[in-house]
Design an enzyme around this catalytic site. Structure first.
Site, PDB file in Angstrom:
ATOM      1  CE  LYS A  72      25.659 -10.256  38.529  1.00 37.96           C
ATOM      2  NZ  LYS A  72      25.947  -8.804  38.332  1.00 37.96           N
TER       3      LYS A  72
ATOM      4  CE1 TYR B 230      21.410  -7.140  40.911  1.00 33.91           C
ATOM      5  CE2 TYR B 230      20.347  -8.177  39.034  1.00 33.91           C
ATOM      6  CZ  TYR B 230      21.450  -8.006  39.843  1.00 33.91           C
ATOM      7  OH  TYR B 230      22.611  -8.704  39.590  1.00 33.91           O
TER       8      TYR B 230
ATOM      9  CG  ASN C 100      29.444  -7.645  37.719  1.00 30.22           C
ATOM     10  OD1 ASN C 100      28.531  -8.425  37.498  1.00 30.22           O
ATOM     11  ND2 ASN C 100      29.307  -6.582  38.486  1.00 30.22           N
TER      12      ASN C 100
ATOM     13  CG  HIS D   2      24.330 -11.067  43.344  1.00 30.75           C
ATOM     14  ND1 HIS D   2      24.101  -9.724  43.517  1.00 30.75           N
ATOM     15  CD2 HIS D   2      23.883 -11.672  44.480  1.00 30.75           C
ATOM     16  CE1 HIS D   2      23.531  -9.526  44.696  1.00 30.75           C
ATOM     17  NE2 HIS D   2      23.385 -10.689  45.302  1.00 30.75           N
TER      18      HIS D   2
ATOM     19  CD  GLU E 128      21.048 -10.392  47.619  1.00 29.98           C
ATOM     20  OE1 GLU E 128      21.212  -9.257  47.163  1.00 29.98           O
ATOM     21  OE2 GLU E 128      22.006 -11.179  47.814  1.00 29.98           O
TER      22      GLU E 128
HETATM   23  N1  UDP Z   1      25.733  -2.366  37.487  1.00 28.46           N
HETATM   24  C1  UDP Z   1      26.063  -1.727  36.281  1.00 28.46           C
HETATM   25  N2  UDP Z   1      26.461  -0.425  36.310  1.00 28.46           N
HETATM   26  C2  UDP Z   1      26.592   0.286  37.467  1.00 28.46           C
HETATM   27  C3  UDP Z   1      26.292  -0.362  38.683  1.00 28.46           C
HETATM   28  C4  UDP Z   1      25.860  -1.679  38.650  1.00 28.46           C
HETATM   29  O1  UDP Z   1      25.978  -2.330  35.222  1.00 28.46           O
HETATM   30  O2  UDP Z   1      26.960   1.472  37.425  1.00 28.46           O
HETATM   31  C5  UDP Z   1      25.278  -3.764  37.451  1.00 28.46           C
HETATM   32  C6  UDP Z   1      26.406  -4.761  37.757  1.00 28.46           C
HETATM   33  O3  UDP Z   1      26.199  -5.924  36.966  1.00 28.46           O
HETATM   34  C7  UDP Z   1      26.198  -5.023  39.236  1.00 28.46           C
HETATM   35  C8  UDP Z   1      24.671  -4.992  39.343  1.00 28.46           C
HETATM   36  O4  UDP Z   1      24.284  -3.951  38.450  1.00 28.46           O
HETATM   37  O5  UDP Z   1      26.764  -6.246  39.647  1.00 28.46           O
HETATM   38  C9  UDP Z   1      24.128  -4.713  40.723  1.00 28.46           C
HETATM   39  O6  UDP Z   1      24.647  -3.488  41.196  1.00 28.46           O
HETATM   40  P1  UDP Z   1      25.176  -3.319  42.688  1.00 28.46           P
HETATM   41  O7  UDP Z   1      25.360  -1.858  42.933  1.00 28.46           O
HETATM   42  O8  UDP Z   1      24.304  -4.076  43.630  1.00 28.46           O
HETATM   43  O9  UDP Z   1      26.650  -3.977  42.628  1.00 28.46           O
HETATM   44  P2  UDP Z   1      27.182  -5.368  43.237  1.00 28.46           P
HETATM   45  O10 UDP Z   1      26.566  -5.515  44.598  1.00 28.46           O
HETATM   46  O11 UDP Z   1      26.778  -6.457  42.288  1.00 28.46           O
HETATM   47  O12 UDP Z   1      28.683  -5.201  43.304  1.00 28.46           O
HETATM   48 MG    MG Z   2      24.566  -5.439  45.200  1.00 30.10          MG
END
Ligand code: UDP
Ligand code: MG
Length: 168
Positions: free
Chosen positions: A11, A51, A123, A126, A137
């Site tokens: 990212k 997303y 974080n 992805h 994806e």
């Molecule tokens: N995210 C966030 N707050 C939350 C949950 C998700 O900022 O409470 C952001 C975070 O950057 C995350 C992305 O949204 O990587 C996508 O969320 P997802 O639930 O798909 O998590 P991932 O699969 O990336 O672990």
């Molecule tokens: Mg995810």
């Protein structure tokens, strides 16, 4: 477990902090194969598609700002496809929990991620979380010709009078 593929995105914070090399070194621990890679400028349309399942979340506006580079002034991400045994689970384990504060300190997110004042989880990477998500994806981010393996069925199209950019 059969061989499978997974999408990884470094990212904008990862590129801004010059962490791409570190992330790739960590990913090489999995012994998976890189079968596609490119640097991408993410527009709102791609962000919304990627997303789509999170649209109703309160953090969604911040999330699309994040992935399109508006938080870091860095509209670049690196998208990669890794392939091999148990690829999805291996990469998710190495990535760590979504919340960088809860992620294992030695995971990529635990080591390099942080929570912004806005509450957004910055974080670094992805990683696809299941095979249906991975297929959707990978097809969204890559064309068949950009992947060295034939992962999914494809068709050939002849496009007439299409305009494309070529080097002068
Ligand atoms: N995210 C966030 N707050 C939350 C949950 C998700 O900022 O409470 C952001 C975070 O950057 C995350 C992305 O949204 O990587 C996508 O969320 P997802 O639930 O798909 O998590 P991932 O699969 O990336 O672990
Ligand atoms: Mg995810």
């Amino acid at each position: 477990m059969a061989k499978e593929s997974t999408l990884i995105i470094v990212k904008p914070d990862g590129l801004k902090k010059s962490l791409t090399g570190n992330v790739l070194s960590r990913l090489s621990e999995t012994k998976l194969k890189i079968i596609a890679a490119k640097v991408v400028k993410v527009d709102k349309e791609l962000a919304d598609k990627h997303y789509q399942h999170l649209k109703s979340e309160t953090f969604y506006p911040e999330l699309t700002k994040y992935i399109t580079g508006q938080i870091h002034g860095e509209n670049r991400v690196m998208a990669l496809v890794y392939w091999g045994e148990d690829a999805i689970k291996k990469v998710r384990a190495l990535a760590g929990a979504t919340n960088p504060e809860e992620a294992e300190p030695v995971s990529i997110r635990g080591a390099y991620g942080r929570i912004l004042t806005s509450g957004l989880f910055e974080n670094v990477i992805h990683a696809s979380s299941n095979s249906a998500e991975a297929e959707r994806e990978i097809k969204l981010w890559f064309k068949p010709d950009e992947i060295v393996y034939e992962l999914f069925p494809f068709k050939e199209e002849t496009v007439k009078d299409a305009t494309r950019r070529v080097w002068i």
